[in-house]
Design an enzyme around this catalytic site. Structure first.
Site, mmCIF file in Angstrom:
data_model
loop_
_atom_site.group_PDB
_atom_site.id
_atom_site.type_symbol
_atom_site.label_atom_id
_atom_site.label_comp_id
_atom_site.label_asym_id
_atom_site.label_seq_id
_atom_site.Cartn_x
_atom_site.Cartn_y
_atom_site.Cartn_z
ATOM 1 N N TYR A 3 -15.684 19.367 -13.555
ATOM 2 C CA TYR A 3 -16.172 17.998 -13.767
ATOM 3 C C TYR A 3 -17.312 17.692 -12.781
ATOM 4 C CZ TYR A 3 -15.986 12.897 -13.955
ATOM 5 O OH TYR A 3 -16.305 11.578 -14.085
ATOM 6 N N LYS A 62 -8.161 9.282 -18.790
ATOM 7 C CA LYS A 62 -8.386 9.977 -20.054
ATOM 8 C C LYS A 62 -7.103 9.936 -20.907
ATOM 9 C CE LYS A 62 -12.174 10.578 -17.796
ATOM 10 N NZ LYS A 62 -12.450 11.746 -16.984
ATOM 11 N N ASP A 108 -6.879 21.115 -12.513
ATOM 12 C CA ASP A 108 -7.207 19.834 -13.138
ATOM 13 C C ASP A 108 -6.803 19.946 -14.611
ATOM 14 O OD1 ASP A 108 -8.402 17.638 -14.366
ATOM 15 O OD2 ASP A 108 -10.084 17.599 -12.973
ATOM 16 N N ARG A 161 0.852 -1.199 0.000
ATOM 17 C CA ARG A 161 0.000 0.000 0.000
ATOM 18 C C ARG A 161 0.886 1.246 0.000
ATOM 19 N NH1 ARG A 161 -1.708 1.515 4.803
ATOM 20 N NH2 ARG A 161 -2.473 -0.544 5.350
#
Ligand SMILES: *Cc1c(COP(=O)(O)O)cnc(C)c1O
Length: 386
Positions: free
Chosen positions: A105, A202, A177, A53
């Site tokens: 978004y 994306k 972003d 992790r």
């Protein structure tokens, strides 16, 4: 990669940064380290890897690669773009205020307004293309300014350097972003931003086969905090997805260049078509953000929004396309086309949609890497049916 990666060109960094040959075998490709834990040599001695992790070599290679491409200090990769954005927002505390682009978004809007407001954070939703509105929204409690540029689907362009100055004058962090345009064309940290966000889902991965997110920071204290949250919350990107995004990044430059050449050609084609009322693309000189985009980026991207006037016209177009896929998302090799009012922005109330300009005739296309002539022919025959 030997030597200082900062001295190499973008494509060289995309292919090599963070990706030295595997020390055991010399494998050219960074292996998928599909392990949960690592053996210690003896008590008190390990190789820098304890539990996956916290540390994973495949994820680290990706994080270093994107950090280099964005010209940042460090990257931290997460299980989705939203997981990266959630981690970013842990920079704030109860009572803090956030100034945010009104057109972000939809998932970001939902997270901020429906979840974080319950924890006593306050948000001002403003038109960040208007610098006076940004300045007017700043308060003593403003800890973070959060912008997206270009925005979806209205392609609004915010002046990153000017907003960075405003944020810093008020002691706030600027986060951008950068999902819609990628570091191939726009590097917000070089313009003064403190943190860059990507949904790697994306353009960075680019093949529509992985969900992921990354934060790249320019300041050591933010990078340390993101590492701490990544370890504590655990919303990490898996080794396999890290491998996929690394694989995608190797062709980022060639893909983006082609996405853009085709994007520009399609925008011009649509702009000249009698059935199309209006085209929003920051690479068209009549776009209100054209000048700022030309100054702060080296490209205009592959996302185009256009208005066909009515729902019926939009439906006729979308139902008659054969090469393009009717789907949400963007940034893949395949051309994806969508109807924001009934798909990505369906949860936005109709009055609010109207106010944002997301009317029933609006269509958004993410231009892919198919042959341009096939895309134009697809549009031509479907538009002829309207
Ligand atoms: C898709 C997207 C996100 C969210 O990313 P996920 O990987 O879907 O969680 C955030 N910002 C923008 C601009 C996006 O397009």
């Amino acid at each position: 990669m030997k030597g200082d990666p900062k001295k190499s060109g973008f494509s060289t960094r995309a292919i090599h940064a963070g990706q030295s040959p595997d020390p055991t075998t010399g494998s050219v490709t960074v292996p998928i380290y599909q392990t949960s834990t690592y053996v210690h040599d003896e008590l008190g001695q390990h190789k820098g890897y304890e539990y996956a992790r916290v540390q994973n070599p495949t994820r680290e290679a990706l994080e270093q690669n994107v950090a280099t491409l964005e010209n940042g200090l460090a990257g931290h990769a997460f299980a989705s773009g939203m997981a990266a954005i959630s981690t970013l927002l842990t920079l704030t505390r109860t009572g803090d205020h956030v100034v945010c682009s009104q057109n972000v978004y939809g998932g970001t809007y939902r997270f901020f307004s429906q979840i974080l407001e319950r924890y006593g954070l306050r948000f001002s939703w403003i038109d960040s293309t208007n610098l006076d509105a940004v300045e007017a929204a700043m308060t003593e409690e403003t800890r973070l300014v959060y912008i997206e540029t270009p925005t979806n689907p209205m392609m609004e362009i915010t002046d990153i350097a000017a907003v960075a100055d405003i944020a810093h004058e008020h002691g706030a962090v600027l986060a951008v972003d950068n999902t819609f345009i990628s570091p191939r064309f726009q590097r917000p940290l070089e313009l003064g931003a403190d943190v860059v966000i990507h949904s790697t889902t994306k353009f960075l991965n680019g093949h529509s086969d992985s969900i992921g997110g990354i934060l790249v920071s320019s300041r050591a204290k933010d990078a340390d905090w993101f590492a701490f949250v990544q370890k504590s919350v655990g919303a990490i990107l898996s080794p396999f997805d890290s491998f996929l995004v690394l694989r995608g990044l190797k062709t980022l430059a060639v893909r983006m260049d082609r996405h853009e050449t085709s994007g520009r050609a399609i925008a011009e084609f649509l702009n000249g078509h009698a059935k199309v009322k209006h085209v929003l693309y920051p690479g068209l000189p009549d776009h209100p953000g054209y000048e700022v985009q030309s100054r702060q980026a080296t490209g205009y991207g592959a996302l185009i929004t256009f208005d066909l006037g009515t729902y019926d016209a939009a439906k006729t177009l979308l139902d008659n396309l054969e090469v393009m896929s009717l789907a949400e998302s963007l940034g893949g090799v395949e051309t994806l086309i969508s109807h924001p009012a009934s798909m990505t922005h369906a949860s936005v109330p109709p009055e609010k949609r109207e106010e944002l300009g997301i009317t029933e005739g609006v269509v958004r296309v993410s231009v892919g890497l198919e042959d341009l002539q096939d895309l134009v022919a697809d549009f031509e025959s479907a538009l002829a049916k309207i």
